[in-house]
Design an enzyme around this catalytic site. Structure first.
Site, PDB file in Angstrom:
ATOM      1  N   ARG A  96       0.810  -1.173  -0.045  1.00 54.20           N
ATOM      2  CA  ARG A  96       0.119  -0.059  -0.159  1.00 54.20           C
ATOM      3  C   ARG A  96       0.806   1.326  -0.024  1.00 54.20           C
ATOM      4  O   ARG A  96       0.316   2.251   0.391  1.00 54.20           O
ATOM      5  CB  ARG A  96      -1.200  -0.087   1.247  1.00 54.20           C
ATOM      6  CG  ARG A  96      -2.101  -0.990   1.004  1.00 54.20           C
ATOM      7  CD  ARG A  96      -3.276  -0.587   2.052  1.00 54.20           C
ATOM      8  NE  ARG A  96      -4.162  -1.714   1.936  1.00 54.20           N
ATOM      9  CZ  ARG A  96      -4.264  -2.794   2.611  1.00 54.20           C
ATOM     10  NH1 ARG A  96      -3.540  -3.031   3.609  1.00 54.20           N
ATOM     11  NH2 ARG A  96      -5.512  -3.886   2.411  1.00 54.20           N
ATOM     12  N   LYS A 118       3.048  11.519 -11.371  1.00 49.64           N
ATOM     13  CA  LYS A 118       2.078  10.787 -12.221  1.00 49.64           C
ATOM     14  C   LYS A 118       2.871   9.476 -12.421  1.00 49.64           C
ATOM     15  O   LYS A 118       4.025   9.678 -12.863  1.00 49.64           O
ATOM     16  CB  LYS A 118       1.805  11.456 -13.450  1.00 49.64           C
ATOM     17  CG  LYS A 118       0.673  12.538 -13.578  1.00 49.64           C
ATOM     18  CD  LYS A 118       0.521  13.088 -14.917  1.00 49.64           C
ATOM     19  CE  LYS A 118      -0.683  13.869 -14.816  1.00 49.64           C
ATOM     20  NZ  LYS A 118      -1.067  14.211 -16.201  1.00 49.64           N
ATOM     21  N   GLU A 160       8.776  18.067 -25.076  1.00 42.54           N
ATOM     22  CA  GLU A 160       8.149  18.290 -23.769  1.00 42.54           C
ATOM     23  C   GLU A 160       8.820  19.870 -23.297  1.00 42.54           C
ATOM     24  O   GLU A 160       8.069  20.873 -22.765  1.00 42.54           O
ATOM     25  CB  GLU A 160       8.632  17.524 -22.532  1.00 42.54           C
ATOM     26  CG  GLU A 160       7.683  15.990 -22.888  1.00 42.54           C
ATOM     27  CD  GLU A 160       6.057  16.340 -22.329  1.00 42.54           C
ATOM     28  OE1 GLU A 160       6.063  17.580 -21.900  1.00 42.54           O
ATOM     29  OE2 GLU A 160       5.363  15.407 -22.721  1.00 42.54           O
ATOM     30  N   LYS A 201       6.910  23.573 -13.985  1.00 43.77           N
ATOM     31  CA  LYS A 201       6.037  22.355 -13.754  1.00 43.77           C
ATOM     32  C   LYS A 201       5.974  22.455 -12.192  1.00 43.77           C
ATOM     33  O   LYS A 201       4.872  21.858 -11.581  1.00 43.77           O
ATOM     34  CB  LYS A 201       6.787  21.114 -13.993  1.00 43.77           C
ATOM     35  CG  LYS A 201       5.889  19.791 -13.752  1.00 43.77           C
ATOM     36  CD  LYS A 201       6.289  18.853 -14.955  1.00 43.77           C
ATOM     37  CE  LYS A 201       5.366  17.710 -14.461  1.00 43.77           C
ATOM     38  NZ  LYS A 201       5.398  16.565 -15.268  1.00 43.77           N
ATOM     39  N   GLU A 211      -4.317  17.230 -10.697  1.00 41.71           N
ATOM     40  CA  GLU A 211      -4.902  17.637 -12.002  1.00 41.71           C
ATOM     41  C   GLU A 211      -6.471  17.779 -12.221  1.00 41.71           C
ATOM     42  O   GLU A 211      -7.072  17.395 -12.758  1.00 41.71           O
ATOM     43  CB  GLU A 211      -4.578  16.607 -13.137  1.00 41.71           C
ATOM     44  CG  GLU A 211      -4.463  16.998 -14.620  1.00 41.71           C
ATOM     45  CD  GLU A 211      -3.913  16.266 -15.364  1.00 41.71           C
ATOM     46  OE1 GLU A 211      -4.956  15.246 -15.928  1.00 41.71           O
ATOM     47  OE2 GLU A 211      -2.732  15.975 -15.596  1.00 41.71           O
ATOM     48  N   ARG A 215      -3.313  22.014 -13.484  1.00 41.43           N
ATOM     49  CA  ARG A 215      -2.580  21.081 -13.979  1.00 41.43           C
ATOM     50  C   ARG A 215      -2.906  20.292 -15.658  1.00 41.43           C
ATOM     51  O   ARG A 215      -1.953  19.968 -16.164  1.00 41.43           O
ATOM     52  CB  ARG A 215      -2.431  19.802 -13.273  1.00 41.43           C
ATOM     53  CG  ARG A 215      -1.161  19.091 -13.514  1.00 41.43           C
ATOM     54  CD  ARG A 215      -0.742  18.105 -12.496  1.00 41.43           C
ATOM     55  NE  ARG A 215       0.082  17.120 -12.689  1.00 41.43           N
ATOM     56  CZ  ARG A 215       0.763  16.345 -12.027  1.00 41.43           C
ATOM     57  NH1 ARG A 215       0.377  16.251 -10.559  1.00 41.43           N
ATOM     58  NH2 ARG A 215       1.722  15.552 -12.317  1.00 41.43           N
ATOM     59  N   ASN A 219      -0.978  19.274 -20.476  1.00 39.88           N
ATOM     60  CA  ASN A 219      -1.372  18.115 -21.667  1.00 39.88           C
ATOM     61  C   ASN A 219      -1.386  18.833 -22.853  1.00 39.88           C
ATOM     62  O   ASN A 219      -2.136  18.394 -23.873  1.00 39.88           O
ATOM     63  CB  ASN A 219      -2.776  17.685 -21.202  1.00 39.88           C
ATOM     64  CG  ASN A 219      -2.776  16.571 -19.988  1.00 39.88           C
ATOM     65  OD1 ASN A 219      -1.934  15.733 -20.013  1.00 39.88           O
ATOM     66  ND2 ASN A 219      -3.411  16.910 -18.931  1.00 39.88           N
ATOM     67  N   HIS A 222      -1.151  16.665 -26.113  1.00 35.24           N
ATOM     68  CA  HIS A 222      -1.137  15.341 -25.585  1.00 35.24           C
ATOM     69  C   HIS A 222      -2.409  14.349 -25.968  1.00 35.24           C
ATOM     70  O   HIS A 222      -2.280  13.336 -25.983  1.00 35.24           O
ATOM     71  CB  HIS A 222      -1.138  15.402 -24.155  1.00 35.24           C
ATOM     72  CG  HIS A 222       0.411  15.192 -23.596  1.00 35.24           C
ATOM     73  ND1 HIS A 222       1.149  16.311 -23.950  1.00 35.24           N
ATOM     74  CD2 HIS A 222       1.250  14.705 -23.127  1.00 35.24           C
ATOM     75  CE1 HIS A 222       2.327  16.495 -23.420  1.00 35.24           C
ATOM     76  NE2 HIS A 222       2.591  15.162 -22.857  1.00 35.24           N
ATOM     77  N   HIS A 226      -1.127  11.462 -27.618  1.00 37.31           N
ATOM     78  CA  HIS A 226      -1.106  10.241 -27.149  1.00 37.31           C
ATOM     79  C   HIS A 226      -1.757   9.104 -28.245  1.00 37.31           C
ATOM     80  O   HIS A 226      -1.237   8.109 -28.365  1.00 37.31           O
ATOM     81  CB  HIS A 226      -1.894  10.232 -25.778  1.00 37.31           C
ATOM     82  CG  HIS A 226      -0.789  10.256 -24.839  1.00 37.31           C
ATOM     83  ND1 HIS A 226      -1.369  10.609 -23.387  1.00 37.31           N
ATOM     84  CD2 HIS A 226       0.426  10.518 -24.551  1.00 37.31           C
ATOM     85  CE1 HIS A 226      -0.476  11.035 -22.428  1.00 37.31           C
ATOM     86  NE2 HIS A 226       0.517  11.144 -23.352  1.00 37.31           N
ATOM     87  N   HIS A 238       8.076   9.756 -27.622  1.00 34.92           N
ATOM     88  CA  HIS A 238       6.958  10.630 -26.787  1.00 34.92           C
ATOM     89  C   HIS A 238       7.018  12.061 -27.368  1.00 34.92           C
ATOM     90  O   HIS A 238       5.940  12.665 -27.717  1.00 34.92           O
ATOM     91  CB  HIS A 238       7.116  10.371 -25.525  1.00 34.92           C
ATOM     92  CG  HIS A 238       5.887  11.046 -24.639  1.00 34.92           C
ATOM     93  ND1 HIS A 238       4.650  11.127 -24.882  1.00 34.92           N
ATOM     94  CD2 HIS A 238       6.168  12.324 -24.044  1.00 34.92           C
ATOM     95  CE1 HIS A 238       3.965  11.949 -24.330  1.00 34.92           C
ATOM     96  NE2 HIS A 238       4.882  12.800 -23.636  1.00 34.92           N
TER      97      HIS A 238
END
Length: 333
Positions: A96, A118, A160, A201, A211, A215, A219, A222, A226, A238
């Protein structure tokens, strides 16, 4: 959880100390080959986005258990974004949650995935479908790793960097001033842009760690990016797909993008990538599975001008039509 961030041109001594405090170090086979002195006792996973999946995740969790890791142990991710994503997710799941340290070795990971917490794997052919917000206890960014990158790795990071520099007017000015220098791999220019991206960031993540609102601006590019990435089987990096996403989404919404800014951003993206060739229907289907969406609409985070990011929702049929028109526009240009 607050992340302790340290960065500099060459802070190998700090990395040595951090790794010595971890019960297990995870890296990939590329980093293991390049840095045997750092990875001699590391658990090595196969490199590449295609290996960011449930099989690799459960192999890692099995190894963590076999090594007898306890809840108060720490695990380190030494590598690029794939290593960080998988290790972070494994750390969030094991007993956990155990602490983890992130040491990025690629430009992409330094400016993006190492910060913000993330963590994810790709699942059912959807990018980052399974994941968690689980920040590392510590991030150590040492620029000396950049000296062993291939040209495609630099290009991946540039995607990025360019995306992040669209988020404020000052950072966009800094990008345009240094564009020729980074195209020639000028280290000092790249270092300056890395630190600007870290600053941006950190501020965004601090304001919106899960997010919920702000935030989402991270993206930019993206949604289409993606979709192209998974449709293409991750053949390119990427960052290249992000740049393709930025130019395509801007062209799709050209009617609401500042004219001069549009010309600038298309010119910047085309210095590094060509327009996508993937069909509109293929991109639409994958874009509809994007995590930012709600209802039956597709969400795009659109840079309408430097420092002005709009939350645009597009109906699926309209999305496909706009995508087709955008590709024709980009090819014409």
């Amino acid at each position: 959880m607050t992340t302790n961030l340290l960065y500099g041109k060459d802070i190998r001594s700090d990395i040595d100390v951090a790794l010595s405090l971890c019960a297990m170090v995870v890296t990939d086979d590329n980093v293991a080959r390049l840095y045997p002195e750092l990875t001699k006792n590391a658990f090595v996973i196969p490199a590449g986005e295609k290996n960011k999946n449930q099989q690799t995740l459960f192999v890692l969790l099995t190894e963590m258990n076999a090594r007898g890791l306890k809840r108060d142990d720490k695990i380190a991710a030494l590598g690029g974004g794939v290593v960080g994503d998988i290790v972070g997710l494994a750390a969030s799941l094991y007993m956990r949650g155990i602490a983890w340290t992130c040491i990025p070795t690629t430009l992409l990971a330094m400016v993006d995935s190492s910060m913000g917490g993330k963590t994810a794997i790709d699942f059912l052919d959807v990018k980052n479908l399974i994941g968690a917000f689980y920040p590392p206890e510590r991030v150590i960014i040492s620029y000396h790793f950049l000296e062993t990158l291939y040209e495609e790795d630099w290009l991946c990071g540039y995607g990025e960097i360019i995306k992040t520099c669209l988020l404020t007017e000052k950072s966009f000015d800094l990008l345009t001033e240094n564009l020729d220098r980074i195209a020639e791999y000028d280290r000092d220019a790249v270092y300056e842009l890395i630190e600007k991206c870290i600053e941006i960031k950190q501020a965004v993540v601090k304001a919106d760690p899960k997010e919920k609102c702000l935030r989402k601006i991270l993206n930019v590019g993206h949604t289409v990016g993606h979709a192209l990435e998974s449709a293409d089987g991750y053949k390119s990096t990427h960052g290249e797909y992000v740049l393709k996403g930025i130019m395509t989404e801007c062209a799709m919404c050209k009617d609401i993008v500042d004219e001069d800014f549009y010309d600038n951003i298309i010119s910047i993206c085309r210095r590094f990538v060509t327009p996508p060739r993937t069909s509109a229907n293929n991109v639409k289907q994958r874009a509809f599975q994007d995590k930012k969406n709600y209802g039956e609409m597709i969400t795009v985070m659109l840079p309408a001008a430097a420092g002005e990011i709009l939350h645009v929702r597009i109906a699926q049929d309209d999305f496909a039509e706009r995508y087709d028109k955008a590709i024709k526009e980009l090819k014409r240009v």
